[in-house]
Scaffold this active site. Sequence first.
Site, short mmCIF file in Angstrom:
data_model
loop_
_atom_site.label_atom_id
_atom_site.label_comp_id
_atom_site.label_asym_id
_atom_site.label_seq_id
_atom_site.Cartn_x
_atom_site.Cartn_y
_atom_site.Cartn_z
N HIS A 66 -25.17 -10.17 -42.94
CA HIS A 66 -26.11 -11.17 -42.44
C HIS A 66 -25.36 -12.35 -41.81
O HIS A 66 -25.76 -12.88 -40.76
CB HIS A 66 -26.99 -11.63 -43.61
CG HIS A 66 -27.86 -12.80 -43.31
ND1 HIS A 66 -27.63 -14.04 -43.83
CD2 HIS A 66 -28.95 -12.92 -42.51
CE1 HIS A 66 -28.55 -14.88 -43.38
NE2 HIS A 66 -29.37 -14.22 -42.58
N GLU A 69 -24.22 -11.39 -38.43
CA GLU A 69 -25.35 -11.43 -37.49
C GLU A 69 -25.51 -12.85 -36.91
O GLU A 69 -25.64 -13.04 -35.70
CB GLU A 69 -26.63 -10.98 -38.21
CG GLU A 69 -27.91 -11.13 -37.42
CD GLU A 69 -28.99 -11.83 -38.23
OE1 GLU A 69 -29.44 -12.91 -37.79
OE2 GLU A 69 -29.40 -11.31 -39.30
N GLU A 141 -30.85 -21.27 -45.68
CA GLU A 141 -31.67 -20.04 -45.59
C GLU A 141 -31.75 -19.39 -46.98
O GLU A 141 -32.82 -18.92 -47.39
CB GLU A 141 -31.06 -19.09 -44.56
CG GLU A 141 -31.95 -17.90 -44.26
CD GLU A 141 -31.39 -16.96 -43.20
OE1 GLU A 141 -30.29 -17.21 -42.69
OE2 GLU A 141 -32.08 -15.97 -42.90
#
Lengths: 424, 424
Positions: A66, A69, A141
Site C-alpha cells: 500500500h 502504491e 489513513e
Amino acid sequence: MKQQTFTLVTGEQITRLAHPSGLTILVYPKAGFRSSYALFGTRYGSIDTTFVRDGRRIEVPEGIAHYLEHKLFENEDCDAFDRYAKTGASANAFTSFDVTAYLFGCSDNFEASLEILLDFVQKPYFTEQTVQKEQGIIGQEIRMCDDSPERRVLFNMIRAMYQKHPVRVDIAGTVESIAQITPELLYDCYYTFYNLHNMVLTVCGNVTVEGVCEVADRVLMQAEPLSLDMAFPEEPRAVGQTYIEQTMPVAAPLFYLGCKCPVEGVFVTDTEMMASEIVLELLTGHGSQVYAALMDEGLINDSFGGEMFEGRGFAMLMIGGESRDPQAVKKALTDEIARLQAEGVDDARFEELRASLYGRLVRRFNNVETAATAMMDDHFHDRDPFGFIEAVQTLTKADVDRVLREWLCEDAMTLSVVRGKEEV
Amino acid sequence: MEPLVQTPANGVSFLHIPDDRFTTARITVSLYVPLCEETAGLYAVLPYLLRRGTRAFPTMTAFNRELDRLYATGISGFVSSVGETQIVNITAGFLNDEYALNGEPMAAQCAGLLLDVLFDPPLENGLFREADVQQEIRCTLESIAAEINDKRTYAVSRCKRLLCEGEPYAISKYGTKEQVEALTPAALADGWKRLLATAPVRVVYQGSGDAAAVRDAIVARLGEREVAVLPPITTADAKSVIARENETMDVNQCQLVLGLRTAVMGDHELNDAMRLANAIFGGTPHSFLFRHVREEQSLCYYCVSRIDRRKGIMMVESGVEEASLEKAETEILHQLERLKNGAFTDEELDNARLSIIDSLAGVEDSASTTAQWYFTQSLDRARTPQQVIDAVRAVTREQVVAAAQTLTLDCVYTLTPAKKEETA
C-alpha cells in the site's frame, strides 16, 4: 500478437491480447459511450510479505504494498496527479490483499491519460525524503481506518479466522510497521512484482483495440520473463478463534459471521462461486424465511447482508450487519444451515435464485467503471469474462448442497463483534 | 440524446430518457415535501414501509421471491433530502425484455409492481399493519442511532447543525428519535394519503419499455389533486462571531470540519463560477487543499471542500492528529485567502475547468448518475449536463474570484480523542 475474443450476452466483445512487452491487455469497447475507464494492476498486495529475489529471501514490513502504491504517484520530475490535471481525467489507485491497481476515468483525452497511466507506473522514484514525507499521510489513513468500526469488525474477523495465511495482516500495516519502510525495500518489491508479465491492463468504454495498442506499443517497456516463488503456508481447515470482540464508539453492536472456505489450488471454481452466491441468498436474501424471522425478532435491520470474498489462496463467506444480539443471529443462521444441510434446497427456491443470479450477472457490465473493474478481478482470479454466466446456466442443486454441507462447518466459522463500551 | 421533459397534469413532471445502451431500465418516482420538524420522521419511515410489499404480494418474503423470479428486479424505497426538501423515492430497476429467459414482459410487469408499491400497499382497515409499522420504526431508529458509527459523516452532520441551527436545512432526513417513536399506523396512513394528494411528483424513466403507459398510469392513479407549492430555501448570513464546538469520543483521529456561508446560491449568476472556485480550492487531487495541506505539510490523508449550491454552504473536511488541529485550520484558512485573492495560475483555472467538464460529460454514461443528476436538479429549472458544461466554459477568472470572495467562515466543529480518565 496473440489475440482472443469473448462475446457477451449483449453481443458486445471483449478482446484479450498478449502484448509483446509481456503485459496482458483486455479491451471492451462500448458503443455510444462518451467515457472510458482503465485499470493497470499487478498481482501484488498486502499478503505478499515474503518472497525470493536474486536468490535472497526477503521479508518486508506489513503495509508495504500500500505504501508503494502511494509513492508510485511521484516520479523523479513530476507528480502523476499534476499530469492528469492537464487531461481532465479523474485518477486514483487502491491496494487490496492480493492486487494493487492504478486507474482513471475520463470523458475526453483518453489516449493521453492512458499514456500517463502506463508511463508513471513504470517509473519508480523513491528517496529517503519522499518516503519519509508519506509517513504522516499514511499514518492518518491508518488512524482513519482504526476509527472505522465497519472496517475493524471485518479485519478482526479475517485475523481471527486465518491461522497461517497472510490475509490475516491488515492491508495498510501499522504506524510502527510503516516506519521501517526504506527506499531499498520499496525497490525490491517494485522490481519483483511490477513486472509486466505479472500485470494486466483493462479498458472499457469509448475505446478501440487499435487505439489502446498504439499507446501500449509506444509506452510499454519490454519486461524480462518472470518466475515468482509465492507459495503460502498451508492453512488449517479450522479457524484460529471462533469469537473475537473489540470495543469502539458504536450505537449497537456490529458483527460479521465468516466461514473459511477450503481452497484447492489458488482459487475456488466458477461453479463454487455461483453456488456460494445462492447459499448467501438462502441465508440473507429478503425472500428467505430466516431473513423474515430475524427481522420479526428485531435482531437485524437494513444493514444485514452477505458476500463471498476470495483472493489468492483464501476464500470466505461472510454475513454481517448491526444487531443488538449477534450471538442470537449466529444461532438462527447456524440452525438454518443445519436445516438446509439436512433437507437440501427447495426446488422452486433454487430456480428463483438461479434466475436472480442470472439477472445480476447480465447487469455486471453495464457501466464502464464496473466492467473494467470486473475484467481485472476476473483476470487476476484466472476467470474468463463469461465464466460466471456459463456456470450459472449449468449450476445444479447438488452444487449448492455440496457447498452447504462441505463448507459451512461450525469449526470453520468466526464471529467478530464490535460493541460500544456501555454495554460491556 | 436529449431527455424529454413533460408535465402531463397535476403537478407531475415526467422525464423520459430513451437510453438503449444498458441491459436494464429504471423508473424512479420521487415525491417532494418541505423538510420540516413535524413531518420529517413520518416521511422517513414511509418509503421503507411501502417497499415491503403490495396487496397482491403482502409479505416481504412473497414480494421478494417475486423479485427474485424477475431476474433480481430491484424495487426500493428510500428517503433523501436535497437542500430543504425531503424526498420520498420509490424505484424499480429491471432487465430489458430481451434478456428475460422465459419471455416475461419485464417492463410492463415491473412497472406494475412499482405502481402497486406506491398506490396499493397491504392495508388492514385502511391502515398500515401494526407489525410492519413497528419494524420500520425500529429500523429507522437504528439508522438514526448508527449515525455515530462513521466519524467523518457524523462530524459533517454535527457541523451542518452548528452552521444552520434553526433552519430546515439542519433537520436530518430521518427526523428525530422522538418523532419516529411517536408514529402510529394511522399517522402513517394519513401521511401517505396526503403525500399522494399534494406532493409535487417527478418520474424519471430511463431505458426501453412503454414509458407513456407508465406516465399515463401514474397520472390516472394520482387522480384530481391540489398540488402544494414548496417553500423557497431559507438564507442567512454568516455568524458575526465564529462558532466553535468540540466533542470528545474514544477515537484515534480528530475530525475537523469548517462550515462556510456564501450568498451564491440557487439561481445566482455566480453559481457556476462557484463550482470552479471549489474545484481550485479543495475539489480535486490538484487543488490547494490537497497540494498544500496534504502533500506539502503531510498533515492528513484527506482534506476536501464541498459546496451545496442550492443552500449557499461550503464545508471543509479533514482528519488530523490532535497536535496538528490548529496548524491544519490555519493552513486551510490561508489557502482560502489565497483563493479569494485570486492567487491561482491560469493553468490551475484551466485544470479545474477541465476536471469539472470531464466529469459532467460522463454523467449520462451511467443510469445511476443520470438518475442522481435529474433528482438533484431543481424541479422547475432542470439543466442537462451539457448546458452546465457550456456555462462552466464561459466562466471568467474574475467571476471565480468574485464567487470566492463571498465565502465567509461561520463555524468550526472538532471531534477529538477523549482523555483516558473520561473513557474509563
